[in-house]
Design a protein around this motif. Sequence first.
Motif, mmCIF file in Angstrom:
data_model
loop_
_atom_site.group_PDB
_atom_site.id
_atom_site.type_symbol
_atom_site.label_atom_id
_atom_site.label_comp_id
_atom_site.label_asym_id
_atom_site.label_seq_id
_atom_site.Cartn_x
_atom_site.Cartn_y
_atom_site.Cartn_z
ATOM 1 N N ASP A 104 0.900 -0.736 -0.379
ATOM 2 C CA ASP A 104 0.008 0.126 0.093
ATOM 3 C C ASP A 104 0.813 1.234 0.145
ATOM 4 O O ASP A 104 0.485 2.318 -0.127
ATOM 5 C CB ASP A 104 -1.306 0.157 1.140
ATOM 6 N N GLY A 105 2.369 1.073 0.116
ATOM 7 C CA GLY A 105 2.810 2.358 -0.424
ATOM 8 C C GLY A 105 3.216 2.818 1.392
ATOM 9 O O GLY A 105 4.379 3.850 1.561
ATOM 10 N N GLY A 106 2.640 1.750 2.401
ATOM 11 C CA GLY A 106 3.797 2.529 3.517
ATOM 12 C C GLY A 106 5.148 1.495 3.702
ATOM 13 O O GLY A 106 5.091 0.999 3.161
ATOM 14 N N VAL A 107 5.109 2.009 5.017
ATOM 15 C CA VAL A 107 6.583 1.410 5.497
ATOM 16 C C VAL A 107 6.955 0.904 6.966
ATOM 17 O O VAL A 107 6.071 1.627 7.540
ATOM 18 C CB VAL A 107 8.128 2.708 5.280
ATOM 19 N N GLY A 108 7.353 -0.047 6.953
ATOM 20 C CA GLY A 108 7.166 -0.913 8.198
ATOM 21 C C GLY A 108 8.474 -0.570 8.693
ATOM 22 O O GLY A 108 9.577 -0.516 8.778
ATOM 23 N N TRP A 109 9.004 -1.340 10.268
ATOM 24 C CA TRP A 109 9.242 -2.009 10.581
ATOM 25 C C TRP A 109 10.837 -2.329 10.117
ATOM 26 O O TRP A 109 12.347 -1.679 9.863
ATOM 27 C CB TRP A 109 9.816 -2.221 12.146
ATOM 28 N N ASN A 110 10.214 -3.737 9.392
ATOM 29 C CA ASN A 110 11.450 -4.500 7.957
ATOM 30 C C ASN A 110 11.459 -3.050 7.722
ATOM 31 O O ASN A 110 12.779 -3.748 6.993
ATOM 32 C CB ASN A 110 10.690 -5.706 8.052
ATOM 33 N N ASP A 111 10.811 -2.208 6.628
ATOM 34 C CA ASP A 111 11.645 -1.583 5.741
ATOM 35 C C ASP A 111 12.178 -1.282 5.722
ATOM 36 O O ASP A 111 13.567 -0.416 5.727
ATOM 37 C CB ASP A 111 10.485 -1.153 4.754
ATOM 38 N N ARG A 112 12.081 -0.268 7.878
ATOM 39 C CA ARG A 112 12.767 0.764 7.426
ATOM 40 C C ARG A 112 14.833 -0.273 8.155
ATOM 41 O O ARG A 112 16.175 0.102 7.731
ATOM 42 C CB ARG A 112 12.979 0.925 8.970
ATOM 43 N N LEU A 113 14.215 -1.295 8.519
ATOM 44 C CA LEU A 113 15.732 -2.184 9.108
ATOM 45 C C LEU A 113 16.313 -2.837 7.285
ATOM 46 O O LEU A 113 17.635 -1.988 7.256
ATOM 47 C CB LEU A 113 14.810 -3.590 9.515
ATOM 48 N N LYS A 114 15.755 -2.988 6.569
ATOM 49 C CA LYS A 114 16.398 -3.541 5.589
ATOM 50 C C LYS A 114 17.671 -2.085 4.927
ATOM 51 O O LYS A 114 18.281 -2.133 4.282
ATOM 52 C CB LYS A 114 15.331 -3.289 4.046
ATOM 53 N N ARG A 115 16.596 -0.926 4.727
ATOM 54 C CA ARG A 115 17.197 0.161 4.159
ATOM 55 C C ARG A 115 18.302 0.278 5.309
ATOM 56 O O ARG A 115 19.535 1.334 4.694
ATOM 57 C CB ARG A 115 16.440 1.395 4.066
ATOM 58 N N TRP A 116 18.738 0.063 6.434
ATOM 59 C CA TRP A 116 19.028 1.112 7.666
ATOM 60 C C TRP A 116 20.512 -0.538 6.822
ATOM 61 O O TRP A 116 21.829 0.705 6.917
ATOM 62 C CB TRP A 116 18.983 0.420 8.998
ATOM 63 N N LEU A 117 20.696 -1.510 6.666
ATOM 64 C CA LEU A 117 21.649 -2.280 6.477
ATOM 65 C C LEU A 117 22.165 -2.535 4.824
ATOM 66 O O LEU A 117 23.090 -2.343 4.296
ATOM 67 C CB LEU A 117 21.088 -4.042 6.753
ATOM 68 N N LEU A 118 21.537 -1.529 4.005
ATOM 69 C CA LEU A 118 21.355 -1.447 2.131
ATOM 70 C C LEU A 118 23.486 -0.596 2.468
ATOM 71 O O LEU A 118 24.132 -1.387 0.852
ATOM 72 C CB LEU A 118 21.092 -0.076 1.946
ATOM 73 N N PRO A 119 23.640 0.584 3.432
ATOM 74 C CA PRO A 119 25.125 0.204 3.504
ATOM 75 C C PRO A 119 26.569 -1.170 3.513
ATOM 76 O O PRO A 119 27.837 -0.675 3.315
ATOM 77 C CB PRO A 119 25.631 1.687 4.178
#
Length: 336
Positions: A104-119
Motif C-alpha cells: 500500500d506504499g507504507g513503510v514498516g519496521w522491516n523496511d526501515r531495517l532493510k534500508r539501514w543495512l543497505l550500506p
Amino acid sequence: MNILFSSYAFHPSIGGIESVSEILAEKFTAAGHEVTLITQSVGDEGADNPFRIYRKPSTHILRRLIGQCEIVFQNNISLRSLIPALLMRKPVLVVHQTWIQRPDGGVGWNDRLKRWLLPLVKNVAISAAVARHLGRDTIVIGNPYRDEIYRLMPEVPRDRSLAFLGRLVSDKGVDLLLEAMKMLRAGGLKPDLTIIGTGPEEENLRRLSGELGLKAQVTFAGYRFGDTLARILNQHRVLVVPSLWAEPFGVVALEGIACGCVVVGSEEGGLKDAIGPCGFTFENGNAEALAAALQGALFDLDVAESLRACAPNHLARFRAEAVATAYLELMREMLR
C-alpha cells in the motif's frame, strides 16, 4: 565461486522473481560455479535442477550454508538470510527486484531495517526507477528473459492484434485495457484481444467485456507457457502491459519484444526500461492515453516497423547469458 543463492520465492511458486532466480541459478551453475539455493517455497526436493535446493532451511542449516559459501547472492532482499550473513562477515550482493515498502506504499519496521543495512551490501537494482527509490549509488542490471524460448517464429502468421499476458489481478489493469478498447470501438476500430493468464479477476473481466460490448473481440486463453506461449505472442502485433501500479521492471515486455510485438505499457516505474525503444508508454490509469497509444501501435505501420527494428540491440543486454555474466563479474570484483 561457491555461491549461496537466496530466493525467498522459487519454483513451483509462479512469478517474476521465481523465473529470474531459476534462470540465473542455472546460468551460474553452467558457468562452473557451485550454487546452493535457499527458499521459503515448498516443493519437490528431488526436482531435476543442476544446483542444490534447501527449502525452508532451519537456522542451524542456514548458518552452515552461509559458513560454507564464499558469497551470498540475494535475488530480492530478505532479512532471514541477510542478517546472519552480515554477522558472519560474508560479502552479500542484493538484487532489488521491487520497492522497499508495503504494497500500500507504507513503510514498516522491516523496511526501515532493510534500508539501514543497505550500506553493508553491494546493491543492484533491476531498473533506473528502483535505483532512484533506493536513494544511493546503485548498479542497474535489468532482469533476463529466456531467449531460447521467446524468439521470432517466421512461420507463424502475425494475424492477430492485441495480447495481454499476466496474472488477472486488479493492479494489472486489464479492466483499463477493456475501457480503452471500448473507446477504439466508438471510433470505428475493432481490434481483437487475447488475454493470456488466470487469476481472481477473470470472471469480473469476462463480465466486463460483455457489458462493454466487446465479447466478440476478446478471447480468454488461460494459462500458457514455454513454446506454446511464444507461438501465441508471435501471432500478435501488440503486447499490452497496462499496469495500474508502478511496475519495478517488466520481463513480460522483453518476452513480447523478442516475439516480434510492439509493446504498449504504463509509464510509471521501471516498465519503460524494459520497453526501451520498442514501444509506446502512456500515463498509468489513463484509458484515453492507452487508446491513443494502441491506435498508433496498431495502425501506424511505418512507426511500428521502426520500433520492431530496434529489438535486437535492445534485447542484447537482457539475454540470460549477458545478465548472468554481468552478475558473475560483479561477484568476482567483490571477492578480489
